[in-house]
Design a protein around this motif. Structure first.
Motif, PDB file in Angstrom:
ATOM      1  N   SER A  69      26.621 135.280  42.456  1.00  0.00           N
ATOM      2  CA  SER A  69      27.181 134.382  41.447  1.00  0.00           C
ATOM      3  C   SER A  69      26.338 133.124  41.274  1.00  0.00           C
ATOM      4  O   SER A  69      26.219 132.588  40.162  1.00  0.00           O
ATOM      5  CB  SER A  69      28.625 134.021  41.793  1.00  0.00           C
ATOM      6  OG  SER A  69      28.700 133.454  43.081  1.00  0.00           O
ATOM      7  N   GLU A  73      23.714 131.477  36.618  1.00  0.00           N
ATOM      8  CA  GLU A  73      23.648 130.361  35.670  1.00  0.00           C
ATOM      9  C   GLU A  73      22.313 130.345  34.932  1.00  0.00           C
ATOM     10  O   GLU A  73      21.258 130.656  35.480  1.00  0.00           O
ATOM     11  CB  GLU A  73      23.857 129.038  36.398  1.00  0.00           C
ATOM     12  CG  GLU A  73      23.959 127.847  35.453  1.00  0.00           C
ATOM     13  CD  GLU A  73      24.420 126.565  36.148  1.00  0.00           C
ATOM     14  OE1 GLU A  73      23.941 125.489  35.744  1.00  0.00           O
ATOM     15  OE2 GLU A  73      25.235 126.654  37.081  1.00  0.00           O
ATOM     16  N   ASP A  79      29.928 128.049  33.644  1.00  0.00           N
ATOM     17  CA  ASP A  79      31.122 128.556  34.339  1.00  0.00           C
ATOM     18  C   ASP A  79      31.951 129.551  33.530  1.00  0.00           C
ATOM     19  O   ASP A  79      32.326 130.606  34.045  1.00  0.00           O
ATOM     20  CB  ASP A  79      32.019 127.378  34.754  1.00  0.00           C
ATOM     21  CG  ASP A  79      31.609 126.813  36.102  1.00  0.00           C
ATOM     22  OD1 ASP A  79      30.610 127.294  36.671  1.00  0.00           O
ATOM     23  OD2 ASP A  79      32.280 125.893  36.582  1.00  0.00           O
ATOM     24  N   ILE A  82      30.094 132.826  33.192  1.00  0.00           N
ATOM     25  CA  ILE A  82      29.858 133.398  34.522  1.00  0.00           C
ATOM     26  C   ILE A  82      31.140 134.017  35.066  1.00  0.00           C
ATOM     27  O   ILE A  82      31.122 135.122  35.623  1.00  0.00           O
ATOM     28  CB  ILE A  82      29.320 132.319  35.484  1.00  0.00           C
ATOM     29  CG1 ILE A  82      27.869 131.987  35.121  1.00  0.00           C
ATOM     30  CG2 ILE A  82      29.408 132.797  36.940  1.00  0.00           C
ATOM     31  CD1 ILE A  82      27.296 130.807  35.866  1.00  0.00           C
ATOM     32  N   TYR A  83      32.276 133.339  34.883  1.00  0.00           N
ATOM     33  CA  TYR A  83      33.524 133.890  35.409  1.00  0.00           C
ATOM     34  C   TYR A  83      33.984 135.116  34.627  1.00  0.00           C
ATOM     35  O   TYR A  83      34.702 135.958  35.161  1.00  0.00           O
ATOM     36  CB  TYR A  83      34.605 132.812  35.478  1.00  0.00           C
ATOM     37  CG  TYR A  83      34.491 132.010  36.756  1.00  0.00           C
ATOM     38  CD1 TYR A  83      34.989 132.510  37.958  1.00  0.00           C
ATOM     39  CD2 TYR A  83      33.824 130.793  36.786  1.00  0.00           C
ATOM     40  CE1 TYR A  83      34.854 131.814  39.141  1.00  0.00           C
ATOM     41  CE2 TYR A  83      33.674 130.081  37.971  1.00  0.00           C
ATOM     42  CZ  TYR A  83      34.192 130.604  39.139  1.00  0.00           C
ATOM     43  OH  TYR A  83      34.045 129.921  40.316  1.00  0.00           O
ATOM     44  N   ARG A  84      33.562 135.256  33.388  1.00  0.00           N
ATOM     45  CA  ARG A  84      33.839 136.501  32.669  1.00  0.00           C
ATOM     46  C   ARG A  84      33.046 137.660  33.288  1.00  0.00           C
ATOM     47  O   ARG A  84      33.562 138.766  33.441  1.00  0.00           O
ATOM     48  CB  ARG A  84      33.481 136.343  31.194  1.00  0.00           C
ATOM     49  CG  ARG A  84      34.435 135.428  30.434  1.00  0.00           C
ATOM     50  CD  ARG A  84      34.003 135.234  29.007  1.00  0.00           C
ATOM     51  NE  ARG A  84      34.831 134.235  28.343  1.00  0.00           N
ATOM     52  CZ  ARG A  84      34.616 133.779  27.117  1.00  0.00           C
ATOM     53  NH1 ARG A  84      33.588 134.235  26.431  1.00  0.00           N
ATOM     54  NH2 ARG A  84      35.421 132.869  26.591  1.00  0.00           N
ATOM     55  N   LEU A  86      32.024 137.783  36.410  1.00  0.00           N
ATOM     56  CA  LEU A  86      32.622 138.044  37.720  1.00  0.00           C
ATOM     57  C   LEU A  86      33.934 138.806  37.595  1.00  0.00           C
ATOM     58  O   LEU A  86      34.258 139.650  38.443  1.00  0.00           O
ATOM     59  CB  LEU A  86      32.842 136.724  38.460  1.00  0.00           C
ATOM     60  CG  LEU A  86      31.567 135.945  38.830  1.00  0.00           C
ATOM     61  CD1 LEU A  86      31.936 134.628  39.505  1.00  0.00           C
ATOM     62  CD2 LEU A  86      30.651 136.765  39.721  1.00  0.00           C
ATOM     63  N   ALA A  87      34.701 138.527  36.522  1.00  0.00           N
ATOM     64  CA  ALA A  87      35.955 139.242  36.306  1.00  0.00           C
ATOM     65  C   ALA A  87      35.695 140.717  36.026  1.00  0.00           C
ATOM     66  O   ALA A  87      36.371 141.598  36.581  1.00  0.00           O
ATOM     67  CB  ALA A  87      36.729 138.613  35.147  1.00  0.00           C
ATOM     68  N   GLU A  90      34.713 142.447  39.255  1.00  0.00           N
ATOM     69  CA  GLU A  90      35.855 142.706  40.126  1.00  0.00           C
ATOM     70  C   GLU A  90      36.685 143.883  39.615  1.00  0.00           C
ATOM     71  O   GLU A  90      37.182 144.703  40.403  1.00  0.00           O
ATOM     72  CB  GLU A  90      36.722 141.451  40.239  1.00  0.00           C
ATOM     73  CG  GLU A  90      37.862 141.556  41.241  1.00  0.00           C
ATOM     74  CD  GLU A  90      37.388 141.771  42.670  1.00  0.00           C
ATOM     75  OE1 GLU A  90      38.148 142.370  43.465  1.00  0.00           O
ATOM     76  OE2 GLU A  90      36.256 141.369  43.007  1.00  0.00           O
TER      77      GLU A  90
END
Length: 234
Positions: A69, A73, A79, A82-84, A86-87, A90
């Protein structure tokens, strides 16, 4: 919606959502798929331009979804985006590529578990408990604190086998090194688990080692206990 809103400004390129609606998701390029996820571009770049640049920077979709992670960037990718990523990563771990009710080959096991192992840097294992017809009765996931080994608790495996009323057990585990060769500790652990399970009249049917690209069946290659058929039932 005006007709011009279907296209990127100054181009005749359909926006990904409109292209997917007209031609199906399979028609989208890697950049267009990522654009659906990101939704917005950066200063001076529309979302597709941003995605094409980002794919080149990170080594394509594979590079993006296998990156730590901290390495995700980039200019225009902070953020929220990036969190999309990571989602989605997962979700891939939690939803198997294939959902099967029974196990026939080591490739079946690889397909069912590769999402779980996708980005793991530590050793982990998925245990399948099967009935006499190789139908899946129970699945357990174990994760190690170590990058180099995972301790499989034989008492716990025997207990789970009895609870599930399993005839067979299959262990699928990774080597973070990406080597598919069984290690001496693999062979020793498999022999110990085989002996403990046999006392409960349960067969350790296979031990499969997986990498990001392939898998290796100890049973199919005749390694360890699988090269010594004495007392081993199929």
């Amino acid at each position: 919606m005006g007709i011009n809103n279907l296209y990127f400004k100054g181009t005749y390129a359909l926006k990904p959502r409109e292209k997917a609606r007209a031609l199906g998701m399979e028609s989208l390029s890697d950049g267009e798929l990522l654009a659906l996820l990101f939704e917005t571009g950066s200063l001076g770049e529309n979302v597709l331009e941003l995605c094409e640049r980002y794919l080149k920077e990170k080594g394509g979709l594979r590079g993006i979804f296998l990156s730590e992670s901290a390495n995700l960037e980039s200019y225009g990718v902070k953020d929220a985006k990036i969190y999309r990523i990571l989602a989605v990563r997962e979700i891939l771990k939690r939803v198997p590529a294939r959902v099967l009710e029974s196990v026939q080959t080591s490739r079946d096991l690889y397909e069912m578990t590769k999402g779980f192992f996708l980005t793991r840097q530590e050793e982990a294992a998925v245990i399948f408990f099967l009935n006499a017809e190789k139908e899946i009765l129970r699945r357990e996931e174990w994760v190690s604190d170590s990058k180099n080994s995972i301790l499989l608790n034989s008492k716990s495996l025997v207990y789970s086998s009895l609870v599930a009323k399993a005839k067979f057990v299959v262990i699928v585990h990774n080597h973070p090194s990406e080597s598919l060769t069984p290690s001496p500790s693999d062979l020793e652990a498999v022999r110990d688990l085989h002996e403990k399970l046999m006392q409960a009249r349960v067969v350790l049917y296979d031990c499969v080692i997986v990498s990001k690209e392939s898998c290796y069946s100890m049973r199919e290659h005749g390694d360890g206990i699988y090269g010594d058929k004495r007392g081993f039932s199929t």
